[in-house]
Design a protein around this motif. Structure first.
Motif, PDB file in Angstrom:
ATOM      1  N   SER A 183       0.826  -1.213   0.000  1.00 13.54           N
ATOM      2  CA  SER A 183       0.000   0.000   0.000  1.00 13.54           C
ATOM      3  C   SER A 183       0.860   1.264   0.000  1.00 13.54           C
ATOM      4  O   SER A 183       0.369   2.346  -0.311  1.00 13.54           O
ATOM      5  N   SER A 229       3.098   1.870  -2.071  1.00 13.21           N
ATOM      6  CA  SER A 229       3.501   2.251  -3.429  1.00 13.21           C
ATOM      7  C   SER A 229       2.664   3.402  -3.971  1.00 13.21           C
ATOM      8  O   SER A 229       3.058   4.081  -4.911  1.00 13.21           O
ATOM      9  N   ASN A 230       1.478   3.631  -3.363  1.00 12.67           N
ATOM     10  CA  ASN A 230       0.697   4.794  -3.805  1.00 12.67           C
ATOM     11  C   ASN A 230       0.703   5.862  -2.734  1.00 12.67           C
ATOM     12  O   ASN A 230      -0.332   6.346  -2.324  1.00 12.67           O
ATOM     13  N   GLY A 231       1.843   6.216  -2.207  1.00 18.69           N
ATOM     14  CA  GLY A 231       1.903   7.234  -1.151  1.00 18.69           C
ATOM     15  C   GLY A 231       1.591   6.624   0.200  1.00 18.69           C
ATOM     16  O   GLY A 231       1.265   5.439   0.300  1.00 18.69           O
ATOM     17  N   ARG A 242       8.249   9.904  -2.120  1.00 24.83           N
ATOM     18  CA  ARG A 242       7.080   9.582  -2.935  1.00 24.83           C
ATOM     19  C   ARG A 242       7.384   8.512  -3.983  1.00 24.83           C
ATOM     20  O   ARG A 242       6.534   7.770  -4.386  1.00 24.83           O
TER      21      ARG A 242
END
Lengths: 455, 322
Positions: free
Chosen positions: A33, A35-37, A106
């Motif tokens: 999870s 990987s999207n911030g 990020r």
């Protein structure tokens, strides 16, 4: 010299960890999870007994996702300052990769912050540490893993930390799983043994994989062709010693000084242990107020000798102490306790049960002592009763003092005689945050008086 | 209320200190002259020893007094390490700003072991160019002779009831409290000259009720006397050792009292408590309390010594008057 097998075979990937499949799967999903911030819960608590793979899981996760690792364990000082500095170094801002290439948080070049032994933090040295951790969990752009053996203790110390994290429980792996791992490792090391050997080793380790692997390594030098179950027995796992219960029974049965001395000789403990066990079983062993009083007079002399011996380091006093407590009890007993049952001293049980709350009380007394220029024993013996009364009855004072003294949830709970996760405690902590917010805006809400060391 | 009154109303300068006129007069002379010998404040709790030390520092050093004033409590850090570590570290560095020396206030100095006191004596001598010590203790006789002789000794006496009451009235006025006259008397009676206790008692009362009368202060005065003490004595006198020991466990473990604390409370209970024994037996118990306290000081453990006391009371050795 051979490498330590526990390091050599430490799992590198999550799939190599024994047992706890579903916890590991949830851990992997949390890792993904990121990987999207930053996900909603930026921290995970791995809770469970020692040696079941919590630390390994944290490192394996970092390895799989290519994260760097920052570790803070109990030997480092983890007070508010130390945690903040780590948080700012790695947690909020971006970092450089191994190769020196600049990576933005990020973009996935994250740093995994691992706080080992999280249930042992925030003692006297870690003042404000809990709050710093909570803040870090809220603001960080980096994944954080807290590792705890005692989840309840962690929760007691800071409900807020627990509620800002996902908790994953690690259970003991089954004997079958452990024995399969042992057999794998043995295979790689060229050791030969029967199935029964691995099974027995696994059952002796009580689920602690690390200790099982250590035990296995200790057999690797035996030079024997095929190891069997009986080889384990030949090693002898525990020291053989007369159980304290038996010592106590023999002593309270002794009819004269000779028998009393023999009972002690067979017992392999220190005089302090003997004292503890005798004291804990006096009411069972001595019948009638008269015998009890005489017996205690003997214990009290023995105790005094022990105290002098320990204080002045004159251990030649020990034999007198031992004679007073053993022979002394034997000669002061006039009547006989029939069918008495001797057991673990109640004092020991009480002390271990109350360990957490005593820790909280001592911390609280120390904070109040510093604030009011006195000693923590003066607070415990007198002032605490007043302060807990005031804080119970006066809501405004409660918030202000909780803020000024940096009280933890557990300390507020102790003062209010409420559970740490109760609503009233949460309410006080909310008041504290409101005051801190005000203080930051410069209204001076936190300006309370006090002498040196008050803040 | 937004602070603990003991701190909020702690006098800021020597003129405001309650009672202790003699001591205050001499201390003010030091403050005006700007020089100081080592000092020793001896007296019971709550009589102004800490307050005088802080007020003196404020007057000597002005606004930045905290930079040159270091407060330590020997009862919390009683080993020799505190002398060799913290005290020495503070003593040997130069004072901050334009002052000739700094001040170390060592509270409850009588809690230091005699080894630690001996080390302290050397430290006092060695750093006398940069540092003055103010030691506070309950009894000056618990401090080794060589230290006593290096200090100017000040005796702090328990405050008169009238002094306690006038101080309480000032607080009541500032906090806009309604307090009956007899309530003041009751607080002062129980405080026995201890201003800290009186102030805490008043604040607890104010937290409990808007209007403070006899009922309320009776309740707050009882706060500092754990009910387990009275219950423990009753059980022991009734011959129930196990029951008494249960209360003792509670005092030691749950309330965290030390053996000496418990003995002090017991002393009071045996003197004043509602117990079913003769005065002769009360005296025998008190003698025993003294014996037990001496044993604790010699190195006996709190639990065993107190258990032995309870077993003694519970046996037929104390005759109960029906």
């Amino acid at each position: 010299m051979d490498a330590d097998w526990t390091e050599k075979y430490r799992p590198r990937a999550l799939k190599d960890i024994v047992g706890n499949a579903s916890a590991l799967e949830r851990l992997r999903r949390w890792g993904e999870s990121w990987s999207n911030g930053a996900p909603e819960k930026r921290g995970v608590i791995l809770a469970g007994p020692p040696g079941v793979g919590k630390t390994s899981a944290a490192h394996a996760l970092a390895f799989e996702f290519g994260w760097e690792v920052i570790e803070l364990n109990a030997s480092d000082q983890r007070n508010a300052g130390a945690i903040k500095s780590i948080a700012h170094r790695g947690a909020i801002f971006e970092g450089f990769s191994h190769t020196g290439e600049f990576r933005r948080a990020r973009d996935g070049g994250r740093k995994l912050i691992i706080l080992d032994e999280a249930d042992n933090i925030f003692g006297r040295e870690d003042a404000g540490g809990a709050r710093a951790i909570v803040q870090m969990l809220r603001e960080t752009m980096q994944p954080v893993i807290l590792i705890a053996n005692d989840y309840q203790k962690l929760k007691q110390k800071s409900g807020e930390i627990v509620s800002s994290c996902i908790t994953l429980y690690f259970d003991l792996p089954s004997e079958f799983q452990v024995s399969r791992l042992l057999s794998d490792i043995a295979g790689k090391e060229g050791m030969k043994a029967t199935e029964g050997f691995f099974g027995m080793l696994a059952s002796q380790c009580g689920g602690d994989v690390r200790s099982a692997v250590n035990d296995l390594q200790s057999f690797s030098k035996g030079g024997k062709n095929v190891l069997e179950e009986k080889d384990i027995a030949s090693i002898g796992y525990r020291d053989v010693q007369i159980e304290p219960e038996i010592f106590v029974r023999n002593l309270f049965a002794a009819r004269n000084m000779g028998e009393a001395r023999r009972a002690y000789r067979e017992f392999d403990g220190t005089p302090d242990e003997a004292m503890l066990w005798l004291d804990g079983n006096m009411t069972a062993g001595m019948s009638g107020a008269e015998d009890l009083s005489k017996g205690y007079a003997m214990l009290s002399s023995a105790d005094l000798f022990l105290g002098r011996a320990n204080r002045a380091k004159i251990y030649s006093l020990w034999p007198y102490a031992i004679d007073m407590m053993t022979c002394g009890i034997a000669v002061s007993r006039k009547s006989r306790a029939v069918g008495a049952e001797f057991k673990l001293p109640f004092w020991l049980i009480m002390m271990s049960r109350s360990k957490a709350s005593r820790g909280v009380r001592n911390g609280l007394c120390m904070k109040l002592a510093r604030y009011t220029h006195t000693s923590s024993s003066a607070i415990a013996s007198q002032d605490l009763a007043y302060y807990s009364r005031m804080l119970e009855d006066d809501q405004e004072l409660r918030g202000h003092m909780a803020a000024a003294l940096y009280l933890t949830e557990a300390e507020v709970g102790y003062l209010l005689r409420e559970r740490t996760d109760s609503e009233r405690v949460a309410q006080v902590m909310a008041e504290v945050r409101a005051l801190e917010e005000k203080g930051r805006k410069g209204t001076g809400a936190l300006q309370v008086q006090g002498g040196p060391g008050a803040g | 209320m937004n602070d603990i009154w003991v701190e909020k109303y702690r006098p800021k300068n020597l003129d405001e200190v309650v009672g202790q006129a003699e001591a205050v007069k001499r201390l003010k002379a030091y403050a005006q002259g700007g020089s100081l010998p080592h000092l020793m404040f001896a007296g019971p709790a709550g009589t102004g020893k800490t307050t005088c030390a802080i007020a003196l520092a404020r007057q000597l050093f002005g606004e930045n007094w905290r930079n040159n004033f270091h407060e330590l409590n020997a009862s919390d850090e009683r080993g020799i390490d505190i002398v060799r570590g913290k005290i020495k570290d503070f003593a040997r560095t130069a004072p901050f700003g334009k002052v000739p020396f700094k001040v170390i206030f060592l509270d409850e100095a009588d809690a230091l072991t005699s080894d630690a006191q001996a080390a302290l004596r050397r430290t006092m001598e060695r750093y006398t160019a940069t540092c003055r010590f103010v030691l506070s203790c309950n009894y000056s006789s618990k401090i080794i002779e060589p230290i006593q002789s290096r200090c100017a000794v000040f005796r702090f006496r328990p405050l008169e009831d009238a002094e306690v009451i006038s101080y309480l009235k000032k607080i009541a006025e500032a906090e806009k409290l309604k307090v009956s006259e007899s309530a003041y008397d009751i607080i002062a009676y129980h405080a026995m000259g201890d201003l800290r206790r009186a102030t805490n008692s008043l604040q607890a009362a104010a937290a409990m009720a808007k209007s403070i009368d006899d009922d309320v202060v009776h309740k707050t005065s009882a706060l500092a006397r754990p009910e387990e003490i009275a219950a423990m004595v009753k059980e022991a006198v009734a011959g129930n050792f196990s029951g008494a020991r249960g209360k003792l466990d509670k005092l030691l473990i749950d309330l965290g009292l030390s053996g000496e604390d418990i003995l002090k409370q017991l002393h009071r209970e045996v003197l004043e408590g509602d117990i079913n024994i003769s005065e002769e037996d009360r005296i025998r118990i008190i003698e025993r309390l003294g014996e037990v306290e001496y044993r604790l000081i010699q190195g006996g453990s709190d639990r065993i010594q107190l258990e032995s006391l309870l077993a003694w009371i519970a046996s037929a050795r104390v005759k109960r008057t029906a």
